[in-house]
Enzyme design. Structure first.
Site, PDB file in Angstrom:
ATOM      1  N   SER A  55       1.114  -1.226   0.057  1.00  0.00           N
ATOM      2  CA  SER A  55      -0.029  -0.020   0.314  1.00  0.00           C
ATOM      3  C   SER A  55       1.269   1.132  -0.067  1.00  0.00           C
ATOM      4  O   SER A  55       0.533   2.536  -0.744  1.00  0.00           O
ATOM      5  CB  SER A  55      -1.167  -0.043   1.071  1.00  0.00           C
ATOM      6  OG  SER A  55      -1.736   1.242   1.428  1.00  0.00           O
ATOM      7  N   GLY A  56       1.945   0.721   0.447  1.00  0.00           N
ATOM      8  CA  GLY A  56       2.245   2.403   1.073  1.00  0.00           C
ATOM      9  C   GLY A  56       3.573   3.067  -0.101  1.00  0.00           C
ATOM     10  O   GLY A  56       3.823   3.587  -1.019  1.00  0.00           O
ATOM     11  N   TRP A 104       2.482   1.858  -3.235  1.00  0.00           N
ATOM     12  CA  TRP A 104       2.021   2.089  -4.305  1.00  0.00           C
ATOM     13  C   TRP A 104       1.506   3.380  -4.393  1.00  0.00           C
ATOM     14  O   TRP A 104       0.943   3.911  -5.119  1.00  0.00           O
ATOM     15  CB  TRP A 104       0.556   1.591  -4.240  1.00  0.00           C
ATOM     16  CG  TRP A 104      -0.987   1.644  -5.007  1.00  0.00           C
ATOM     17  CD1 TRP A 104      -1.094   1.150  -5.955  1.00  0.00           C
ATOM     18  CD2 TRP A 104      -2.212   2.939  -5.200  1.00  0.00           C
ATOM     19  NE1 TRP A 104      -2.464   1.675  -6.859  1.00  0.00           N
ATOM     20  CE2 TRP A 104      -2.894   2.938  -5.925  1.00  0.00           C
ATOM     21  CE3 TRP A 104      -2.322   4.005  -4.118  1.00  0.00           C
ATOM     22  CZ2 TRP A 104      -3.812   3.539  -6.003  1.00  0.00           C
ATOM     23  CZ3 TRP A 104      -3.210   5.014  -4.404  1.00  0.00           C
ATOM     24  CH2 TRP A 104      -3.957   4.196  -5.177  1.00  0.00           C
ATOM     25  N   HIS A 105       0.913   4.059  -2.856  1.00  0.00           N
ATOM     26  CA  HIS A 105       0.895   5.657  -2.729  1.00  0.00           C
ATOM     27  C   HIS A 105       2.071   6.757  -3.384  1.00  0.00           C
ATOM     28  O   HIS A 105       1.435   7.358  -3.455  1.00  0.00           O
ATOM     29  CB  HIS A 105       0.926   5.982  -1.105  1.00  0.00           C
ATOM     30  CG  HIS A 105      -0.593   5.367  -0.662  1.00  0.00           C
ATOM     31  ND1 HIS A 105      -1.403   4.482  -0.749  1.00  0.00           N
ATOM     32  CD2 HIS A 105      -1.966   6.217  -1.044  1.00  0.00           C
ATOM     33  CE1 HIS A 105      -2.227   4.790  -0.046  1.00  0.00           C
ATOM     34  NE2 HIS A 105      -2.535   5.513  -0.602  1.00  0.00           N
ATOM     35  N   GLY A 106       3.364   5.587  -2.990  1.00  0.00           N
ATOM     36  CA  GLY A 106       4.511   6.869  -3.799  1.00  0.00           C
ATOM     37  C   GLY A 106       5.776   6.987  -3.553  1.00  0.00           C
ATOM     38  O   GLY A 106       5.984   5.596  -2.913  1.00  0.00           O
TER      39      GLY A 106
END
Lengths: 307, 477
Positions: free
Chosen positions: B327-328, B330-332
């Site tokens: 998730s992390g 994916w965010h940036g």
């Protein structure tokens, strides 16, 4: 679907009515302001009659003390400097001033807002239109909008948009103005007690904004057309190099139009003295008085030579 | 073209009218029309981006067809199907990996090698990242993996699938739709439904309020405060962190609501993406309320394939950490996002270990305390999301605790303060009312009251929203 469309039209009809009333109310608040930024803007555009008009950004507003200049020149002085704004706004203000009268002298303090793109903002030039929205009914102002951002002209039909985010300030300045201006002068107090970052291109030519330079030319032409003497200056900035090219784009235009450029941007008597600065870009009240004294001495010499 | 731009609102009424003018019996024409509009709006960013979108669409379309379990004989080729699924997923994710993560990986590897005294650098890429690539890539790959796992059948109609991936309300910022949610809606014929249209307008209005009145207004101070935290008191840093917490909520949820609202205006029901996340009673609960579609995607495509909770306790904790690591990422493309993801993973592991994931008790006091603690944990985690590097994030948080000092609220500026003082309570009131008092305050259901609220919101948007770049706090450091 017809019911849906009818309800949308009814909704916009109600909003439209409110919008018109809001515009009338805000316009009246503008003219009734007792002080603060609202009164400063209103006076600068609609009511100045001083001999000397000082124009520019916050660096004009905070650096040039009208009392010092007025006492030395023996002329009335008003400082119309607007924080965070440059030539696009000031060209509009100049037009509104010259519609009413011709001052004996205009002094314009230059900064990045007059020549360079600000990459922090997606549409840098359009943001300078914000303080001109109140005066959109003026034909010259409409021309500025059309040139800078034609899409803005569509939005200007809405009074809510024209006075967007201004309502708290309008009300505040009518009831209890907090910002204090002395003939437009709004000094900073306190000295800089930290080491600022000076790697912000303060010695270099940055990304030139041709639209801003277009308005610098228009500004000069407008003043000359009305026979108003114009002096362009650059006030001190902390920590700049004695040899720098920051103001070269405007210096070149001044040469082209034979307008004097009084350059104090790298004045060594001021730029390295933290006691004179509130932050890396602005003098404090002490620095402003020192600079205003130096500036007006040079200005007097220039005016005497011209006479 | 973003939803809060004038250009979009000049174009969308035309799109709406033309879409509904097309008779129901010509549903194929409606779909083609939506595809053309979606691609034109997407190309408005940069025409070449459309090639990336089309490429990901075609790869996952054909990938779905190839990996689909056709008959029992196919079960013999399970290993081949798995390899093919991985290959097509990787191909579809390749643009995302290259555009978004190449420079990050290159810089990280170069820095790592340099710290060991080795010099090795590949040239950097100076390409803009195609907008929405994280969203449409995940949506397309999610479809293909659903086909692989037998959750949906491979889509035969290419046009339907192209529309599924490129559907303009959701392509920029989600929600990430599942194939079994959106594809059936694409296939069916829509008649204009008044209630659905009205619901769409309400969501549009609320989303716009959250975005331009709340989020963009808070952003003016946040953008000034975070880079200059060294010159601020800890109290002001804390205030900035809370403002960022609401800014990111207003921004992301606001845009999601606008996307869902526009979908409804066209007859489509997109998944709700936010469910009052700051009223969560635990970090686990937070992730059931925040970016719901992404949580769902990660659960189905990462957490469950790793074993989910059907494994040993330690393995389960590992699965949670890995899921939030993804998730992390994916965010940036920055270590700060990875760190942020890991923080959330660790917090959920702790909650699970202590049995704190849910609160089913009756004590309102405990519930409120849990909400506040969860809010603070999420709030501090967001600092890592916002800061450019981990060091600065720690220094920022350290300043809050070590140098609290004096809170200077007026540094926001009186105009911004006044507008924030109006907009944030409206947001908080709405969320609290929906969470705890949904059947109370029935006067809001009276048409005159409802209309007053709608008109007030629209007036706040036009009158107090950040609609141009002319609003800023002019302070120098």
């Amino acid at each position: 679907m017809i019911k849906f469309i009818c309800k949308i039209l009814l909704f916009f009809g109600i909003v439209g009515l409110f919008d018109m009333g809001y515009g009338v109310f805000c316009k009246s608040l503008t003219s009734k302001a007792k002080g603060g930024t609202t009164y400063h803007y209103y006076y600068s555009t609609k009511a100045t009659d001083e001999d000397v008009i000082l124009m520019g950004s916050s660096r004009m507003c905070r650096h040039y003390n009208p009392t010092v200049i007025s006492d030395s020149l023996n002329m009335t002085v008003y400082n119309t400097g607007v924080k965070g704004n440059g030539i696009i706004l000031n060209y509009g203000i100049l037009n509104m001033i010259l519609e009413r009268y011709s001052p004996k002298l205009i002094v314009y303090d230059v900064f990045s807002f007059d020549m360079y793109n600000d990459e922090r903002f997606a549409d840098d030039d359009a943001r300078y239109l914000d303080n001109l929205k109140d005066y959109y009914d003026n034909d010259e102002i409409k021309d500025i909008f059309a040139k800078v951002n034609p899409m803005e002209t569509m939005k200007m039909h809405s009074m809510l948009y024209r006075y967007n985010s201004k309502f708290p300030r309008l009300v505040g300045d009518c009831l209890h103005p907090t910002e204090k201006y002395d003939r437009g002068y709004n000094p900073y107090y306190g000295s800089m007690d930290y080491a600022p970052d000076l790697n912000d291109g303060r010695n270099d030519q940055l990304d030139i904004d041709t639209l801003k330079l277009y308005y610098v030319r228009k500004f000069i032409e407008k003043a000359q057309e009305h026979g108003v003497p114009l002096v362009i200056s650059a006030s001190p900035r902390y920590g700049v190099s004695p040899v720098n090219h920051y103001n070269d784009p405007i210096k070149d235009i001044c040469k082209e139009y034979n307008v004097p450029f009084l350059d104090y941007y790298a004045d060594e008597g001021i730029i390295n003295n933290k006691d004179y600065f509130h932050d890396a870009n602005h003098l404090n009240n002490i620095g402003a008085d020192v600079f205003s004294t130096i500036f007006v001495t040079e200005l007097k010499k220039y005016l005497n030579d011209e006479n | 073209m973003v939803f809060n731009s004038l250009n979009f609102w000049l174009v969308f009424p035309l799109v709406f009218c033309l879409y509904w003018i097309i008779p129901n019996k010509y549903n194929q024409i409606r779909k083609v029309f939506l595809i053309i509009v979606s691609y034109l709006l997407y190309m408005n960013w940069k025409p070449a981006f459309a090639l990336v979108l089309l490429g990901v669409t075609l790869v996952t379309y054909w990938g779905g067809k190839i990996v689909q379990l056709r008959d029992k004989r196919e079960e013999l080729k399970v290993r081949n199907r798995k390899r093919l699924a991985c290959l097509f997923a990787l191909l579809a994710l390749l643009p995302l990996l290259v555009f978004k993560y190449y420079n990050f990986l290159n810089d990280s590897i170069s820095s790592g090698l340099a710290s060991m005294g080795l010099q090795f650098t590949l040239p950097g890429l100076n390409w803009a990242v195609p907008v929405g690539i994280s969203f449409f890539s995940f949506q397309a790959v999610g479809y293909m993996l659903d086909v692989y796992h037998g959750r949906v059948k491979a889509e035969k109609n290419l046009l339907d699938y192209v529309l599924f991936v490129s559907f303009f309300p959701q392509i920029l910022s989600g929600p990430i739709s599942k194939a079994d949610e959106l594809l059936p809606q694409i296939k069916e014929t829509h008649k204009f439904d008044y209630r659905q249209g009205r619901q769409g307008l309400k969501l549009l209005l609320w989303g716009m309020f959250m975005k331009v009145v709340v989020a963009d207004r808070l952003g003016i101070y946040v953008d000034l405060a975070f880079p200059n935290y060294q010159h601020m008191s800890g109290a002001n840093c804390f205030m900035a962190s809370v403002m960022y917490t609401f800014q990111i909520y207003g921004d992301f949820a606001g845009y999601s609501y606008m996307a869902i609202g526009i979908g409804k205006l066209l007859g489509f029901n997109l998944v709700n993406n936010f469910n009052r996340p700051y009223l969560a009673t635990s970090v686990t609960d937070f992730w059931r309320r925040w970016h719901i579609s992404l949580t769902r995607w990660l659960t189905q495509q990462v957490y469950i394939p790793l074993g989910g909770s059907r494994c040993s306790r330690l393995r389960n904790y590992w699965n949670i950490i890995v899921t939030f690591l993804v998730s992390g990422i994916w965010h940036g493309a920055n270590w700060t996002f990875i760190f942020w993801g890991i923080i959330h993973g660790i917090l959920q592991v702790i909650e699970k270990a202590l049995g704190w994931q849910k609160y089913n008790g009756k004590s309102q006091f405990v519930k409120v305390m849990r909400i506040m603690v969860t809010f603070l944990l999420v709030n501090f985690a967001w600092v890592f999301f916002r800061m450019p590097n981990i060091g600065d994030a720690f220094l920022f948080i350290g300043k809050i605790f070590a140098d609290f000092g004096h809170l200077d609220v007026l540094s926001i500026g009186t105009t911004h303060l006044a507008i924030i003082a109006i907009s944030i309570p409206i947001l908080i009131f709405k969320d609290i009312r929906q969470e705890f008092f949904f059947n109370k305050m029935s006067f809001f259901n009276i048409p005159v009251c409802r209309w007053m609220v709608y008109v007030m919101l629209f007036i706040l948007i036009l009158g107090f929203g950040v609609l141009d770049g002319g609003q800023f706090i002019y302070v120098s450091f």
